[in-house]
Design an enzyme around this catalytic site. Structure first.
Site, mmCIF file in Angstrom:
data_model
loop_
_atom_site.group_PDB
_atom_site.id
_atom_site.type_symbol
_atom_site.label_atom_id
_atom_site.label_comp_id
_atom_site.label_asym_id
_atom_site.label_seq_id
_atom_site.Cartn_x
_atom_site.Cartn_y
_atom_site.Cartn_z
ATOM 1 N N SER A 23 0.824 -1.212 0.000
ATOM 2 C CA SER A 23 0.000 0.000 0.000
ATOM 3 C C SER A 23 0.861 1.266 0.000
ATOM 4 O O SER A 23 1.945 1.281 0.572
ATOM 5 C CB SER A 23 -0.876 -0.013 1.256
ATOM 6 O OG SER A 23 -1.408 1.258 1.505
ATOM 7 N N HIS A 44 -13.726 -1.577 -1.408
ATOM 8 C CA HIS A 44 -12.707 -1.229 -0.414
ATOM 9 C C HIS A 44 -12.990 -1.962 0.920
ATOM 10 O O HIS A 44 -12.806 -1.411 2.004
ATOM 11 C CB HIS A 44 -12.670 0.289 -0.195
ATOM 12 C CG HIS A 44 -11.298 0.832 0.074
ATOM 13 N ND1 HIS A 44 -10.549 1.506 -0.867
ATOM 14 C CD2 HIS A 44 -10.530 0.814 1.185
ATOM 15 C CE1 HIS A 44 -9.407 1.888 -0.341
ATOM 16 N NE2 HIS A 44 -9.360 1.469 0.915
ATOM 17 N N TYR A 56 -2.272 5.661 -4.295
ATOM 18 C CA TYR A 56 -3.331 6.655 -4.107
ATOM 19 C C TYR A 56 -2.833 7.919 -4.783
ATOM 20 O O TYR A 56 -1.692 8.347 -4.526
ATOM 21 C CB TYR A 56 -3.538 6.965 -2.623
ATOM 22 C CG TYR A 56 -4.340 5.949 -1.853
ATOM 23 C CD1 TYR A 56 -5.601 5.546 -2.288
ATOM 24 C CD2 TYR A 56 -3.859 5.412 -0.654
ATOM 25 C CE1 TYR A 56 -6.348 4.634 -1.556
ATOM 26 C CE2 TYR A 56 -4.607 4.497 0.078
ATOM 27 C CZ TYR A 56 -5.843 4.116 -0.383
ATOM 28 O OH TYR A 56 -6.586 3.220 0.338
ATOM 29 N N THR A 63 -5.801 2.774 -6.943
ATOM 30 C CA THR A 63 -7.071 2.681 -6.208
ATOM 31 C C THR A 63 -7.920 3.897 -6.539
ATOM 32 O O THR A 63 -7.490 5.038 -6.360
ATOM 33 C CB THR A 63 -6.800 2.560 -4.690
ATOM 34 O OG1 THR A 63 -6.063 1.364 -4.482
ATOM 35 C CG2 THR A 63 -8.094 2.503 -3.893
ATOM 36 N N LYS A 67 -8.389 -0.474 -9.218
ATOM 37 C CA LYS A 67 -9.038 -1.149 -8.077
ATOM 38 C C LYS A 67 -10.115 -0.269 -7.451
ATOM 39 O O LYS A 67 -9.847 0.879 -7.091
ATOM 40 C CB LYS A 67 -7.978 -1.488 -7.020
ATOM 41 C CG LYS A 67 -8.535 -2.026 -5.708
ATOM 42 C CD LYS A 67 -7.402 -2.435 -4.788
ATOM 43 C CE LYS A 67 -7.898 -2.932 -3.453
ATOM 44 N NZ LYS A 67 -8.340 -1.829 -2.569
HETATM 45 C C1 LIG Z 1 -7.230 -2.372 7.418
HETATM 46 C C2 LIG Z 1 -7.406 -2.142 5.946
HETATM 47 C C3 LIG Z 1 -6.609 -1.204 5.303
HETATM 48 C C4 LIG Z 1 -6.744 -1.014 3.930
HETATM 49 N N1 LIG Z 1 -5.891 -0.164 3.277
HETATM 50 C C5 LIG Z 1 -5.963 -0.051 1.934
HETATM 51 C C6 LIG Z 1 -5.015 0.738 1.231
HETATM 52 O O1 LIG Z 1 -4.100 1.329 1.816
HETATM 53 N N2 LIG Z 1 -5.148 0.820 -0.120
HETATM 54 C C7 LIG Z 1 -6.146 0.168 -0.813
HETATM 55 O O2 LIG Z 1 -6.216 0.275 -2.030
HETATM 56 N N3 LIG Z 1 -7.023 -0.600 -0.157
HETATM 57 C C8 LIG Z 1 -6.942 -0.744 1.185
HETATM 58 N N4 LIG Z 1 -7.830 -1.550 1.831
HETATM 59 C C9 LIG Z 1 -8.817 -2.341 1.053
HETATM 60 C C10 LIG Z 1 -8.228 -3.698 0.645
HETATM 61 O O3 LIG Z 1 -7.218 -3.532 -0.320
HETATM 62 C C11 LIG Z 1 -9.305 -4.616 0.079
HETATM 63 O O4 LIG Z 1 -9.997 -3.949 -0.946
HETATM 64 C C12 LIG Z 1 -10.280 -5.123 1.142
HETATM 65 O O5 LIG Z 1 -9.598 -5.414 2.326
HETATM 66 C C13 LIG Z 1 -11.011 -6.368 0.661
HETATM 67 O O6 LIG Z 1 -11.920 -6.822 1.606
HETATM 68 P P1 LIG Z 1 -11.567 -7.976 2.678
HETATM 69 O O7 LIG Z 1 -10.778 -7.318 3.758
HETATM 70 O O8 LIG Z 1 -12.896 -8.431 3.138
HETATM 71 O O9 LIG Z 1 -10.775 -9.054 1.973
HETATM 72 C C14 LIG Z 1 -7.716 -1.758 3.209
HETATM 73 C C15 LIG Z 1 -8.513 -2.697 3.874
HETATM 74 C C16 LIG Z 1 -8.358 -2.901 5.236
HETATM 75 C C17 LIG Z 1 -9.214 -3.937 5.911
#
Ligand SMILES: Cc1cc2nc3c(=O)[nH]c(=O)nc-3n(C[C@H](O)[C@H](O)[C@H](O)COP(=O)(O)O)c2cc1C
Length: 393
Positions: free
Chosen positions: A121, A290, A144, A170, A266
């Site tokens: 990330s 997300h 981002y 993203t 994404k």
């Molecule tokens: C704690 C956390 C932090 C996240 N941080 C980012 C991030 O920095 N960038 C991003 O594109 N998605 C981020 N996401 C979204 C994840 O990439 C992903 O889309 C999501 O976790 C999918 O759902 P799941 O947790 O049920 O597998 C984050 C998700 C979580 C749970």
């Protein structure tokens, strides 16, 4: 090099009793301070979309088939044209290095050993360079786009210099959905010093040691970019102001002109947006909300997947995330048109429960579940999995 404290406190043997992602989740809850657990588990606002992600996946029944010869079967596939041991990618997750010291490095190593891609990330604790220096193979970098386009250009150049094999842009975070618990917990990096946070951390010694011995305690990709911006408070404020509501498809073109490699978009949930995405020349799109952390009230990811896959599956590689907690879930997503899945929370549970061995275990659990589900639905290869693998809805 990883410090000793960070590399060896959990062995693969300790992980054998973890038989499902739920076991890892419960151990994670015991070992990691509440503020970080809440940060991971929360969705935005009333968490309707977060809940729908799981509920809608669970409703899809797999179709049991019998007496097919499934002795020769394989979970192997390709993702963006590269071989992968199973159709799974570790999703970008911010602050992973706060769930376990050097968490990004541990997760990347576990993914690479298991033969699947890891995505770093923008909001990671370990920097692009930290991960590149300690992991053997290329990883994916998630971007981002922030107001300061000079900084974004520099980040893309850093990802290219580190030989990242894909850039994941993203596109669903122009503004930030509110997560109530993060505000109540005073969630920041490092955590705000509140008595309740201190008491909580004091009762999580393995976590405290791992974070203490970790390389960094702030946003590794951002710290140092601006002279005098080493303070975490200043950094956090800068980040909050940097998300750009003016972001548009023109910026995607701009990113494409800067990034020589494969681009993944994404955060797409709508067919109209998916049609535009397919025309940008991106290699893949990820159907994603997300993890229920942005637009609360939006449809579950799995309900958004079929129309997008049907309309565009032959034009662009369609990936999926949101609620994946098992190999059965991966199978459901593939049956509804995804070529591969990303998982976020499932591997963070493993990381908090057992560092690198925990992430390795999370991947192994889901791979084994996928393999057995393939056998019991009469599927021998990933390419064969389609609507026939689920009971008609
Ligand atoms: C704690 C956390 C932090 C996240 N941080 C980012 C991030 O920095 N960038 C991003 O594109 N998605 C981020 N996401 C979204 C994840 O990439 C992903 O889309 C999501 O976790 C999918 O759902 P799941 O947790 O049920 O597998 C984050 C998700 C979580 C749970």
């Amino acid at each position: 090099m990883l410090s000793r404290a960070n590399s060896c406190e959990f062995g693969a043997a300790d992980m054998k009793t973890m038989t499902c992602i739920e076991d890892l989740r419960q151990t994670y809850h015991r070992k990691v301070p509440r503020a970080f657990v809440d940060y991971c588990e929360s969705g935005s606002y009333a968490e309707q979309t977060l809940r729908a992600n799981r509920a809608d996946l669970e409703r899809i029944a797999l179709r049991q088939r019998i007496l097919h010869d499934v002795s020769a079967r394989s979970t192997k596939t390709t993702i963006l044209g590269e071989p992968a041991a199973l159709p799974l990618v570790l999703a970008p997750v911010g602050l992973t290095g706060m769930q376990h010291g050097d968490g990004e490095i541990h997760a990347c190593r576990a993914a690479q050993a298991a033969g699947i891609p890891f995505t770093l990330s923008t909001m990671s604790i370990c920097s692009i360079e930290d991960v590149a220096a300690t992991c053997d193979k290329p990883f994916w970098f998630q971007l981002y786009v922030m107001r300061d386009r000079g900084y974004i250009r520099a980040l893309i150049e850093r990802a290219a210099a580190a030989k990242c094999s894909a850039l994941v842009l993203t596109v669903d975070l122009q503004v930030i959905g509110q997560r109530h618990r993060d505000i109540k917990n005073g969630m920041s990096v490092p955590p705000e010093i509140r008595i309740k946070n201190l008491i909580d951390m004091a009762t999580k010694p393995a976590w405290a040691m791992s974070v203490l011995f970790g390389k960094r305690k702030t946003f590794g990709n951002i710290a140092g970019h601006y002279p005098g911006m080493s303070s975490v408070t200043v950094l956090s404020k800068w980040i909050a102001e940097q998300f750009d509501p003016a972001l548009s498809w023109k910026d995607v073109e701009w990113i494409k002109s800067l990034w020589p490699g494969k681009l993944v978009l994404k955060g797409i949930l709508d067919v109209e947006d998916a049609r535009i995405a397919a025309k940008t020349g991106a290699a893949a799109l990820v159907v994603s909300n997300h993890g229920g952390r942005q637009l609360d009230g939006a449809p579950s990811s799995i309900s958004a997947l079929p129309p997008i896959a049907e309309a565009l599956g032959s034009e662009i590689e369609v990936m999926f995330d949101g609620g994946i907690r098992s190999g059965q879930d991966i199978m459901r997503a593939l049956a509804l048109g995804a070529r591969s899945c990303m998982c976020g929370r499932a591997y963070i549970y493993g990381l908090g429960a057992g560092g690198q061995a925990g992430v390795a275990r999370a991947i192994e659990i889901m791979r084994n579940e996928l393999d057995i589900s393939m056998a019991l639905t009469g599927m021998r290869s990933i390419g064969e999995i389609d609507r026939r693998a689920v009971v008609a809805m």
